[in-house]
Design an enzyme around this catalytic site. Structure first.
Site, PDB file in Angstrom:
ATOM      1  N   ARG A   1       0.827  -1.213   0.000  1.00 26.98           N
ATOM      2  CA  ARG A   1       0.000   0.000   0.000  1.00 26.98           C
ATOM      3  C   ARG A   1       0.860   1.261   0.000  1.00 26.98           C
ATOM      4  NH1 ARG A   1      -5.529  -0.006   3.436  1.00 26.98           N
ATOM      5  NH2 ARG A   1      -6.565  -1.764   2.452  1.00 26.98           N
ATOM      6  N   VAL A   2       2.031   1.171   0.566  1.00 28.88           N
ATOM      7  CA  VAL A   2       2.918   2.334   0.637  1.00 28.88           C
ATOM      8  C   VAL A   2       4.234   1.978  -0.039  1.00 28.88           C
ATOM      9  CG1 VAL A   2       4.112   3.961   2.131  1.00 28.88           C
ATOM     10  CG2 VAL A   2       1.862   3.080   2.807  1.00 28.88           C
TER      11      VAL A   2
ATOM     12  N   ARG B   1     -53.199   9.313 -27.263  1.00 29.58           N
ATOM     13  CA  ARG B   1     -53.353   7.868 -27.395  1.00 29.58           C
ATOM     14  C   ARG B   1     -54.356   7.530 -28.508  1.00 29.58           C
ATOM     15  NH1 ARG B   1     -50.453   5.005 -24.304  1.00 29.58           N
ATOM     16  NH2 ARG B   1     -49.935   6.888 -23.150  1.00 29.58           N
TER      17      ARG B   1
ATOM     18  N   HIS C   1     -39.862   8.141 -23.416  1.00 27.61           N
ATOM     19  CA  HIS C   1     -39.827   9.465 -24.053  1.00 27.61           C
ATOM     20  C   HIS C   1     -38.510   9.707 -24.771  1.00 27.61           C
ATOM     21  CE1 HIS C   1     -43.119  11.114 -21.138  1.00 27.61           C
ATOM     22  NE2 HIS C   1     -43.599  10.313 -22.057  1.00 27.61           N
TER      23      HIS C   1
ATOM     24  N   TYR D   1     -20.370  12.052 -37.869  1.00 22.59           N
ATOM     25  CA  TYR D   1     -21.235  13.129 -37.380  1.00 22.59           C
ATOM     26  C   TYR D   1     -22.306  12.510 -36.501  1.00 22.59           C
ATOM     27  CZ  TYR D   1     -23.806  11.581 -41.578  1.00 22.59           C
ATOM     28  OH  TYR D   1     -24.423  10.839 -42.537  1.00 22.59           O
TER      29      TYR D   1
ATOM     30  N   ASP E   1      -6.524   1.739  -6.272  1.00 26.47           N
ATOM     31  CA  ASP E   1      -5.152   2.229  -6.355  1.00 26.47           C
ATOM     32  C   ASP E   1      -5.065   3.618  -5.722  1.00 26.47           C
ATOM     33  OD1 ASP E   1      -2.511   2.792  -7.130  1.00 26.47           O
ATOM     34  OD2 ASP E   1      -2.748   1.667  -8.989  1.00 26.47           O
TER      35      ASP E   1
ATOM     36  N   ASN F   1     -46.791   8.372 -27.039  1.00 25.75           N
ATOM     37  CA  ASN F   1     -47.795   7.401 -26.610  1.00 25.75           C
ATOM     38  C   ASN F   1     -47.732   6.164 -27.503  1.00 25.75           C
ATOM     39  OD1 ASN F   1     -49.144   8.848 -24.478  1.00 25.75           O
ATOM     40  ND2 ASN F   1     -49.955  10.221 -26.048  1.00 25.75           N
TER      41      ASN F   1
ATOM     42  N   LYS G   1     -36.858   0.967 -36.902  1.00 27.33           N
ATOM     43  CA  LYS G   1     -36.612   2.137 -37.731  1.00 27.33           C
ATOM     44  C   LYS G   1     -36.775   3.371 -36.847  1.00 27.33           C
ATOM     45  CE  LYS G   1     -35.899   3.168 -42.194  1.00 27.33           C
ATOM     46  NZ  LYS G   1     -36.991   2.868 -43.166  1.00 27.33           N
ATOM     47  N   HIS G   2     -35.757   4.211 -36.799  1.00 25.35           N
ATOM     48  CA  HIS G   2     -35.786   5.419 -35.976  1.00 25.35           C
ATOM     49  C   HIS G   2     -36.147   5.109 -34.519  1.00 25.35           C
ATOM     50  CE1 HIS G   2     -35.174   7.646 -39.586  1.00 25.35           C
ATOM     51  NE2 HIS G   2     -36.334   7.301 -40.109  1.00 25.35           N
TER      52      HIS G   2
ATOM     53  N   PHE H   1     -52.069   4.374 -19.154  1.00 30.33           N
ATOM     54  CA  PHE H   1     -53.524   4.241 -19.097  1.00 30.33           C
ATOM     55  C   PHE H   1     -54.214   5.062 -20.186  1.00 30.33           C
ATOM     56  CE2 PHE H   1     -52.818   7.597 -15.707  1.00 30.33           C
ATOM     57  CZ  PHE H   1     -53.373   8.665 -16.400  1.00 30.33           C
TER      58      PHE H   1
ATOM     59  N   ASP I   1     -61.911   7.171 -25.687  1.00 28.82           N
ATOM     60  CA  ASP I   1     -61.848   7.274 -27.146  1.00 28.82           C
ATOM     61  C   ASP I   1     -60.747   6.420 -27.768  1.00 28.82           C
ATOM     62  OD1 ASP I   1     -59.787   8.803 -26.126  1.00 28.82           O
ATOM     63  OD2 ASP I   1     -60.294  10.628 -27.234  1.00 28.82           O
TER      64      ASP I   1
ATOM     65  N   GLY J   1     -34.317  -0.532 -45.206  1.00 27.89           N
ATOM     66  CA  GLY J   1     -33.293   0.302 -44.573  1.00 27.89           C
ATOM     67  C   GLY J   1     -33.320   0.263 -43.064  1.00 27.89           C
TER      68      GLY J   1
END
Length: 529
Positions: A67-68, A443, A529, A219, A128, A423, A280-281, A478, A483, A310
């Site tokens: 150690r030393v 949604r 997200h 890039y 170390d 969503n 894709k993407h 949820f 709708d 692609g």
């Protein structure tokens, strides 16, 4: 900064001894005196080189189990002294301190020790202390000292010395200095992160992140953005650890999409069935399981043939010749798999621009790792989404319960939805996606997009009706209103899996009952997200 610095004395103390003897011999041939410690000194002596022990220089033996050994003024004074400062030179003369012109150090393998699953005490012993102290001292004094922390820089050092008659130039030393500080910073980041994990600190006061350059990219997302690819040392199977057998260099977008594809396909146990995901993407345009890999690929491809062009293809089993022959029928950017047969490799070899990545394993979809995202002025840090639900976790909330066959498709859809940008609405039938609605602002829109994708699939394949008829539907979060659910029902969905938890759950459940749907709640959402 001093222009050219002749190297007359070097201190070498390395844990990784790759290239050590070749470097030491080359330095000795150039008239450089060698100082060293412990195993490094022994290795050089065994190779017939003259080496002086650091303990002979300091007058103190190595102690406390090593150690030393280098924490001494005759070492740090030799590294830190300004050779053009009269007071420093006088102090060196007064205390018998000789200058050290070159420091070669690589650190105890702390990261590798942690990765190997060593116990706490073993990890602590592999932190170390003397190495980072010397590296930082030498790097601070780059006007007079060269510091090498990477084996890959050995030849560069010798090249610079040969170019300057045994000396090095200031620009080279500055580059070494920057790399040295980056190395100690990464090392400290690894230690502090590990300690935080051991203490189960969810949000330590300060957090350090580090990476090692794997590839400089042409890039970023766009041609006007600079970019590079760094590895984090976790060795998680995927694009960062894969071997690229052929094809052009990966781009920023290739890497991002390939990671998304491989993480998704790893959700499906290769021992249970072959699985294929086409991305894709960063969104799936087709995911399927099958009795064979080629069947899974065909089902995934059929979901959205237009978008698959692609795209990125990820497999949960080694690529075989039949599947390879099918994949090369259209233009594909990247294929990533745990392995590949020789016949499959030969088929791909005819497509020079097709990138083939082999990983020798799948990432564990339930292993938590740290994910972070930069925002203006800071970083958002979270655990990777490894959330999982079983059949026992599901709550049937409608009058009609799903059948066993429907449950299989619901679980499949739920796994896919986890990897779709919110969503997210996913239609699944017979172990394959038939419509994916991703990244919409509502949604309802996602349900519409998924339904239109399913209808296009029907048109492309000459089907009598949309494959969404009789499908299982997954929603990553949820339904805030009925709708979106009713749109999925109108498209032909017969059963639904969703987290639940909306203020209007009762309204949504009532709508499901009136539509004759079976619906289950998971109690867990998968925002992406």
């Amino acid at each position: 900064m001093t222009e050219l610095l002749p190297i007359r004395r070097a201190l070498i103390s390395v844990s990784d001894k790759t290239g050590l003897i070749d470097l030491a011999k080359a330095l000795a041939e150039r008239g450089v005196e060698l100082l060293s410690t412990g195993g490094s000194a022994k290795a050089m002596r065994d190779a017939g080189l003259a080496v002086k022990d650091v303990s002979d220089v300091t007058g103190f033996p190595e102690m406390m189990d090593g150690r030393v050994k280098t924490l001494h003024p005759k070492v740090h004074g030799g590294l830190l002294a300004l050779r053009d400062n009269a007071d420093h030179v006088a102090a060196m003369d007064a205390h018998g301190i000789a200058g050290i012109d070159l420091l070669v150090v690589n650190l105890y393998p702390f990261e590798a020790t942690v990765a190997a699953g060593a116990d706490y005490d073993t990890c602590i012993e592999n932190i170390d202390i003397g190495g980072p102290a010397m590296i930082r001292a030498a790097a601070k004094n780059a006007a007079f000292v060269n510091v090498i922390v990477d084996v890959e820089d050995y030849d560069k050092l010798l090249g610079d010395m040969d170019q300057h008659d045994g000396a090095t130039c200031p620009k080279f030393r500055r580059k070494l200095s920057q790399k040295a500080y980056a190395r100690t910073a990464a090392y400290d980041a690894a230690v502090s992160t590990w300690m935080a994990e051991q203490l189960e600190l969810e949000a330590p006061k300060r957090r350090a992140f580090a990476g090692e350059l794997k590839q400089t990219l042409r890039y970023g997302e766009n041609s006007h953005q600079k970019a590079a690819f760094y590895t984090d040392g976790s060795n998680r199977p995927g694009v960062a650890t894969a071997t690229q057998l052929q094809g052009k260099e990966l781009s920023y977008n290739n890497i991002n999409d390939t990671d998304a594809a491989f993480e998704l396909v790893s959700e499906f146990d290769p021992a249970a069935s072959p699985a294929v995901a086409i991305i894709k993407h960063a969104n799936p345009c087709g995911v399927a399981v099958g009795a064979t890999l080629v069947e899974a690929y065909q089902k995934a491809f059929d979901c959205d043939r237009t978008s698959a062009f692609g795209g990125i293809v990820a497999l949960n089993q080694p690529l075989d010749a039949e599947t390879a022959a099918k994949i090369v029928e259209i233009f594909t950017e990247v294929v990533i798999a745990p392995g590949a047969s020789e016949e499959a490799k030969e088929i791909f070899a005819a497509k020079k621009n097709l990138r083939l990545l082999l990983t020798d394993g799948l990432p564990d979809p339930r292993k938590a790792i740290t994910a972070y995202k930069q925002v203006a002025g800071g970083l958002l840090v979270q655990d990777k989404d490894v959330g999982y639900v079983s059949k026992d976790d599901l709550k049937v909330v409608t009058k009609v319960a799903p059948t066993d066959e429907q449950l299989d498709d619901l679980f499949f859809a739920w796994k896919v939805a986890k990897h779709v940008k919110s969503n997210a609405i996913v239609y699944v039938k017979g172990g394959a996606t038939v419509g994916v609605g991703a990244g919409q602002m509502s949604r309802l829109d996602s349900a519409n997009v998924a339904a239109s994708k399913a209808q296009r699939m029907a048109d492309e394949l000459g089907m009598d009706e949309s494959p969404a008829k009789g499908s299982a539907v997954a929603s990553d979060a949820f339904f805030p209103f009925a709708d979106g659910l009713l749109e999925a029902a109108a498209a032909g969905g017969t059963c639904v899996i969703q987290p639940g938890g909306s203020m209007r759950d009762e309204e949504v459940i009532k709508a499901a009952d009136e539509a004759g749907l079976a619906m289950v709640f998971t109690g867990m959402r998968h925002f992406r997200h």
